[in-house]
Design an enzyme around this catalytic site. Sequence first.
Site, PDB file in Angstrom:
ATOM      1  N   GLY A  15       0.782  -1.229   0.000  1.00  9.13           N
ATOM      2  CA  GLY A  15       0.000   0.000   0.000  1.00  9.13           C
ATOM      3  C   GLY A  15       0.811   1.275   0.000  1.00  9.13           C
ATOM      4  CG  ASN A  17       1.076   4.677  -5.513  1.00  8.48           C
ATOM      5  OD1 ASN A  17       1.433   5.839  -5.629  1.00  8.48           O
ATOM      6  ND2 ASN A  17       1.603   3.698  -6.229  1.00  8.48           N
ATOM      7  CG  MET A  94      -1.125  -7.232  -7.403  1.00  7.10           C
ATOM      8  SD  MET A  94      -0.533  -6.096  -8.690  1.00  7.10           S
ATOM      9  CE  MET A  94       0.270  -7.265  -9.786  1.00  7.10           C
ATOM     10  CG  ASN A 111      -4.490   1.021 -12.000  1.00  3.42           C
ATOM     11  OD1 ASN A 111      -4.219   0.675 -10.859  1.00  3.42           O
ATOM     12  ND2 ASN A 111      -3.826   0.562 -13.053  1.00  3.42           N
ATOM     13  CG  HIS A 113       0.757   0.770 -15.594  1.00  2.00           C
ATOM     14  ND1 HIS A 113       0.657  -0.556 -15.255  1.00  2.00           N
ATOM     15  CD2 HIS A 113       1.649   0.838 -16.619  1.00  2.00           C
ATOM     16  CE1 HIS A 113       1.442  -1.274 -16.043  1.00  2.00           C
ATOM     17  NE2 HIS A 113       2.049  -0.444 -16.884  1.00  2.00           N
ATOM     18  CB  VAL A 148      -5.081  -5.110 -18.670  1.00  2.00           C
ATOM     19  CG1 VAL A 148      -3.960  -4.871 -17.655  1.00  2.00           C
ATOM     20  CG2 VAL A 148      -5.996  -6.227 -18.183  1.00  2.00           C
ATOM     21  CG  ASP A 149      -2.149  -1.574 -17.192  1.00  2.00           C
ATOM     22  OD1 ASP A 149      -2.730  -1.184 -16.165  1.00  2.00           O
ATOM     23  OD2 ASP A 149      -1.295  -2.482 -17.186  1.00  2.00           O
ATOM     24  CD  GLU A 178       4.256   4.274  -9.034  1.00  2.00           C
ATOM     25  OE1 GLU A 178       3.407   3.784  -8.273  1.00  2.00           O
ATOM     26  OE2 GLU A 178       5.159   3.605  -9.567  1.00  2.00           O
TER      27      GLU A 178
END
Length: 218
Positions: A15, A17, A94, A111, A113, A148-149, A178
């Site tokens: 955790g 972020n 995940m 999200n 990345h 995804v992404d 980030e």
Amino acid sequence: MTARRRTAILISGRGSNMAALLAAAADPAYPAEIVLVLSNRADAGGLARAAEAGIPTAVVESRPFGRDRAAFEAAVEQELARHGVELIALAGFMRVLTEGFTQRWAGRMVNIHPSLLPAFPGLDTHARALAAGVRLHGCTVHLVTPGVDEGPILAQAAVPVLEGDSESSLAARVLAEEHRLYPAALAWVAEGRVRLEEGRAVIAAQPGASAPALRNPA
């Protein structure tokens, strides 16, 4: 003062972020209120960090559901509903979410990345960046879509790839960005400043907004 948007952070690990978002949300002027940290793993280190910060936590173990992703997500949504969640921030979660889940939360789930998307989606981004010989690497905050992404990009931050970089040294440099980028981008969403135009995210200017000043990549 406008009501803060009730936000859940979904994690699977330590955790890092999440901690950055919690720190930002500790300011009453921040437009998102973190009301839940949920993990699909009971051993996720971030759960203890959230509890120490006084944030409600929940665990919905994914393994007992096997391949029944819809049943797992239904259990997650029960927890989200119980806490009145309006926005979701994925922070090292995940699990690949189904199309149905992402559509139900369209425009309300973000999200982060660890690459400059669309380069290097998926896993092992730092190793792949080094192998490709790129000179710039970084991170991306995006809205979540079924691919995804692949969601519309909200913000990006770049770092140089230095001579002699290892995966760990490059990852550390990216992680610092980030932690700066994610709270800002979540604030834009919580303030209702994000709109989509032809599949791209556009951030509306808003004088006096509480989001840190960052350049809009759109």
